[in-house]
Design a protein around this motif. Structure first.
Motif, PDB file in Angstrom:
ATOM      1  N   ARG A  42       2.064   0.638   5.892  1.00  0.00           N
ATOM      2  CA  ARG A  42       1.112  -0.462   5.690  1.00  0.00           C
ATOM      3  C   ARG A  42       0.950  -1.289   6.970  1.00  0.00           C
ATOM      4  O   ARG A  42      -0.181  -1.541   7.420  1.00  0.00           O
ATOM      5  N   LEU A  46      -2.591  -1.371   9.300  1.00  0.00           N
ATOM      6  CA  LEU A  46      -3.345  -2.601   9.575  1.00  0.00           C
ATOM      7  C   LEU A  46      -3.470  -2.840  11.070  1.00  0.00           C
ATOM      8  O   LEU A  46      -4.508  -3.310  11.556  1.00  0.00           O
ATOM      9  N   THR A  79      -6.261   4.116   7.111  1.00  0.00           N
ATOM     10  CA  THR A  79      -7.400   3.350   7.635  1.00  0.00           C
ATOM     11  C   THR A  79      -8.728   4.010   7.298  1.00  0.00           C
ATOM     12  O   THR A  79      -9.792   3.430   7.535  1.00  0.00           O
ATOM     13  N   GLY A 152       1.471  -5.629  11.986  1.00  0.00           N
ATOM     14  CA  GLY A 152       0.444  -5.575  10.957  1.00  0.00           C
ATOM     15  C   GLY A 152      -0.613  -6.647  11.109  1.00  0.00           C
ATOM     16  O   GLY A 152      -0.329  -7.795  11.456  1.00  0.00           O
ATOM     17  N   TYR A 157      -5.002  -3.749   2.991  1.00  0.00           N
ATOM     18  CA  TYR A 157      -4.537  -2.357   3.007  1.00  0.00           C
ATOM     19  C   TYR A 157      -5.023  -1.592   1.780  1.00  0.00           C
ATOM     20  O   TYR A 157      -5.562  -0.487   1.880  1.00  0.00           O
TER      21      TYR A 157
END
Length: 584
Positions: A42, A46, A79, A152, A157
């Motif tokens: 995660r 990001l 992504t 991040g 997400y």
């Protein structure tokens, strides 16, 4: 689920505190849970999104097999972007081609050595905005940043993951064509989800297993294993260092491991060579045990009864020889999986006799790596087993194996004509010749195309290398590059005596071809050309050994067609002893 990131999310929800990955550390091995993997993916996803990774973009990974490869891959996919895989052994020029052809805007490199490779061709990479180095240093110009420096971002997400569709591109894997120009195989999220689901459906492995992964994740076989283990929730010990495989097996004690045939061949040959060096009683016991095991295995394959005396002999052979071999692998192996190239049947029998059954399978990058696999309860050596559930197979009139189903690629990137040819009539044309037995198991009997595949699972275009070597040495008439199902590439060379003779006379060298081919000066000229060609190739495509023949290939001897093309089978048959000697 619609994507690999959503599959990961489901896995984390189902078993958050179960072991996901085990990696080497200063104190031995360290484990990560699925929850910890999710957190790292995660944060990285990001951060990548802030660097421009997203739907419609590509990110290349130039790295050996390690935990960070998987984490980066999963983050890229989260992504909405697609991962482009590059072998760390690829040259700078080869890497540049894959990066530019795929349209990658970010490259994730393993270390400073790989970064230096990219720097050497930076002018050819105008579309690359950032290089992220895993183990290395950033640069003052900002082109290279470290993985550890990424943190991040503030994006959503789950929204990114939810936006990914099944038919979105997930992976671009480049394979060599017969001309030497790599083709990017487009594999979607659904391709991988199907293949992983098929493995789950045949109930091959379970969360109680421990999987040891060393295979290149740049290869479709390794990538499939990554997705399979997430789908089923199998913990995986990861270490891509080939020289550590033997030691790691004894420490990790896995229950399942996949490998290319070359690994099994090497183990087999090492064991046999060691016994021959020992000689005496040990060699006699080993030879007896090996033969006893072979008789038992072949009886099992035929489905015939094993005599009581043979069973007793086999039990003794197991105690004296085979049990020790199993212990070298950690003592817990349930089975091995072999793919990427054909497995020698004698090697398969040897391992099976030792209680280390190898399940041979078959698939192409174009079919998401897995299409056929032997099952533990019905292994038939010499075949690659029945198809995966949902995979369709048809044998064309010329014997070519055709594959259909959800595992078949979307196409070749930017190559509509090649795509149409490969997917003619809705079937993937494999280029392999085969047949189905009465139980629906596939037996591969030949290759339709001239593309060769080493026992390490790497494709090599022989005619491409042959042309380059001939161009590099004026004295060469023909070159025959060999290596299909072998562990490295070799070559046979013939001389153009019309060109060689004047040079030989001027240099006071023998005029007789039989003498000249052995002369150090002649060999040096050919070797110089081969080294020149090797310098521009990946290591697996380099010619390791060669021999100069006394006679040229000809139509009369049956080695050339009327149009003067090499007849590969004829050359292999006529010069088989020389070719075999390269691998002794």
């Amino acid at each position: 689920m619609s994507s690999i990131p959503s599959l990961l999310r489901d896995r984390i929800a189902a078993s958050p505190d179960a072991e996901a990955y085990r990696v080497p550390s200063a104190d031995g091995w360290t484990s990560l849970t699925w929850r910890e993997v999710g957190e790292r993916v995660r944060d990285l996803a990001l951060a990548l999104a802030e660097l421009g990774s997203g739907p419609g973009t590509r990110v290349s990974i130039l790295c050996s097999t390690r935990l960070e490869w998987i984490l980066c891959d999963l983050a890229v996919l989260a992504t909405g972007a697609a991962t482009t895989t590059i072998y760390p052994s690829n040259t700078a020029a080869e890497s540049a081609f894959v990066i530019t052809d795929s349209g990658s805007t970010i490259v994730i490199a393993e270390n400073d050595e790989q970064v230096a490779k990219l720097r050497s061709v930076q002018k050819e990479l105008p579309g690359v905005t950032h290089v992220i180095v895993i183990d290395g240093t950033g640069s003052d110009d900002g082109w290279v940043i470290t993985l550890g420096s990424l943190s991040g971002g503030a994006g959503d997400y789950d929204a990114m993951v939810d936006a990914i569709a099944q038919d979105d591109l997930a992976t671009l894997i480049y394979t060599s064509g017969t001309t030497g120009r790599p083709k990017g195989v487009e594999l979607t999220h659904d391709n991988w989800l199907y293949a992983a689901g098929a493995v789950r459906e045949i109930d091959l492995i379970s969360p109680s297993d421990l999987h040891f992964l060393w295979l290149p994740l740049s290869h479709s076989f390794g990538k499939l294993l990554e997705v399979v283990m997430i789908d089923i929730g199998v913990p995986t010990a990861i270490d891509g260092r080939i020289d550590r495989i033997a030691d790691n097996l004894g420490v990790v004690r896995p229950t399942v491991m996949a490998a290319a045939p070359r690994v099994f061949e090497k183990i087999h040959n090492t064991v046999v060579a060691n016994m021959r060096r020992e000689g005496g009683l040990k060699l006699r016991i080993f030879s007896w045990a090996r033969e006893t095991g072979r008789r038992v295995v072949r009886a099992r394959q035929r489905g015939t009864a094993i005599p009581v005396t043979t069973r007793a002999e086999y039990a003794l052979a197991d105690r004296l020889v085979f049990a020790k071999l199993r212990e070298r692998f950690g003592g817990r192996i349930r089975f091995f999986i072999s793919g990427a190239a054909p497995l020698n049947q004698e090697v398969a029998e040897f391992f099976d006799a030792a209680g280390l059954t190898i399940l041979e399978g078959y698939g192409l990058t174009e079919s998401s790596a897995g299409s056929f696999l032997n099952r533990p309860e019905s292994v038939r050596f010499g075949t690659v087993g029945p198809p995966f559930p949902g995979t369709r197979v048809r044998i064309a009139e010329d014997g070519e194996i055709l594959i259909g189903g959800r595992g078949v690629m979307r196409g070749y990137h930017g190559l509509p004509e090649e795509t149409a040819e490969a997917l003619e009539d809705g079937w993937l044309h494999t280029g392999d010749i085969g047949e189905l037995d009465e139980a629906g198991r596939l037996r591969i009997t030949d290759r339709k195309k001239e593309l060769i595949k080493t026992s390490g699972g790497k494709y090599v275009a022989p005619t491409y290398l042959e042309g380059r070597i001939k161009a590099a040495c004026p004295f060469v008439s023909h070159v025959f590059v060999h290596g299909d199902r072998r562990n490295y590439v070799t070559a046979l060379v013939t001389l153009d005596m019309d060109v060689v003779t004047p040079w030989a006379q001027a240099e006071s060298l023998p005029a007789d071809p039989a003498e000249l081919r052995e002369h150090p000066r002649m060999r040096a000229e050919v070797e110089k050309a081969i080294k020149e060609v090797n310098a521009g190739e990946a290591s697996y495509a380099t010619v390791k050994k060669f021999a100069i023949l006394a006679e040229d290939f000809s139509v009369e001897t049956g080695e050339l067609t009327a149009s003067l093309k090499i007849k590969r089978k004829a050359v292999e048959e006529r010069h088989g002893k020389i070719l075999d000697s390269f691998y002794e």
